[in-house]
Design a protein around this motif. Structure first.
Motif, mmCIF file in Angstrom:
data_model
loop_
_atom_site.group_PDB
_atom_site.id
_atom_site.type_symbol
_atom_site.label_atom_id
_atom_site.label_comp_id
_atom_site.label_asym_id
_atom_site.label_seq_id
_atom_site.Cartn_x
_atom_site.Cartn_y
_atom_site.Cartn_z
ATOM 1 N N MET A 85 0.769 -1.013 -0.181
ATOM 2 C CA MET A 85 -0.004 -0.388 0.300
ATOM 3 C C MET A 85 0.824 1.204 0.000
ATOM 4 O O MET A 85 2.013 1.150 0.445
ATOM 5 N N LEU A 86 0.609 2.220 -0.996
ATOM 6 C CA LEU A 86 1.024 3.318 -1.360
ATOM 7 C C LEU A 86 1.212 4.124 0.602
ATOM 8 O O LEU A 86 -0.260 4.337 1.074
ATOM 9 N N ALA A 87 2.266 4.665 0.902
ATOM 10 C CA ALA A 87 2.276 5.124 2.225
ATOM 11 C C ALA A 87 1.491 6.897 2.606
ATOM 12 O O ALA A 87 0.580 6.374 3.460
ATOM 13 N N ILE A 88 0.683 7.280 1.040
ATOM 14 C CA ILE A 88 -0.474 8.437 1.292
ATOM 15 C C ILE A 88 -1.515 8.083 1.284
ATOM 16 O O ILE A 88 -1.974 8.283 2.311
ATOM 17 N N LYS A 89 -1.977 6.459 1.136
ATOM 18 C CA LYS A 89 -2.943 5.642 1.236
ATOM 19 C C LYS A 89 -3.049 5.155 3.213
ATOM 20 O O LYS A 89 -3.908 5.524 3.527
ATOM 21 N N LYS A 90 -1.852 4.764 3.214
ATOM 22 C CA LYS A 90 -1.715 4.482 4.472
ATOM 23 C C LYS A 90 -1.766 5.820 5.421
ATOM 24 O O LYS A 90 -2.668 5.201 6.191
ATOM 25 N N ALA A 91 -1.602 6.310 5.932
ATOM 26 C CA ALA A 91 -1.891 8.035 5.890
ATOM 27 C C ALA A 91 -3.176 7.887 5.835
ATOM 28 O O ALA A 91 -3.618 9.053 7.336
#
Length: 94
Positions: free
Chosen positions: A1-7
């Motif tokens: 999962m992309l960091a932006i989505k995780k955030a």
């Protein structure tokens, strides 16, 4: 999962969590070209600190424009919720 989505998931799941608040401040600082204290980032546990570094890396690449907009919306909402929770409540005059 992309960091932006995780955030975004972290912020939307529990916007009042201190780690979510710091990540939200990081995102807003990146978007507005303002600053955030490194000391605030150091308050994060290892997992969340690594997430912050991943966000910085992805933000520089600027490949995930739509994901960044959703994350920015979630971050702004989290900040608004936090601000409204700390504002004194007005009592109507009798």
């Amino acid at each position: 999962m992309l960091a932006i989505k995780k955030a975004r998931k972290l912020i939307e799941t529990n916007p009042s969590d201190p780690a979510a608040q710091i990540i939200a401040r990081l995102v807003l600082a990146l978007e507005s070209a303002s600053s955030i204290s490194v000391a605030q980032l150091y308050q994060l546990d290892d997992k969340r600190f690594e997430l912050a570094l991943e966000i910085l890396d992805e933000w520089r690449l600027d490949r995930h424009y739509a994901s960044k907009l959703r994350l920015l919306d979630s971050s702004a909402l989290a900040q608004e919720l936090e601000a409204s929770a700390t504002e004194p409540q007005l009592v109507p005059a009798a």
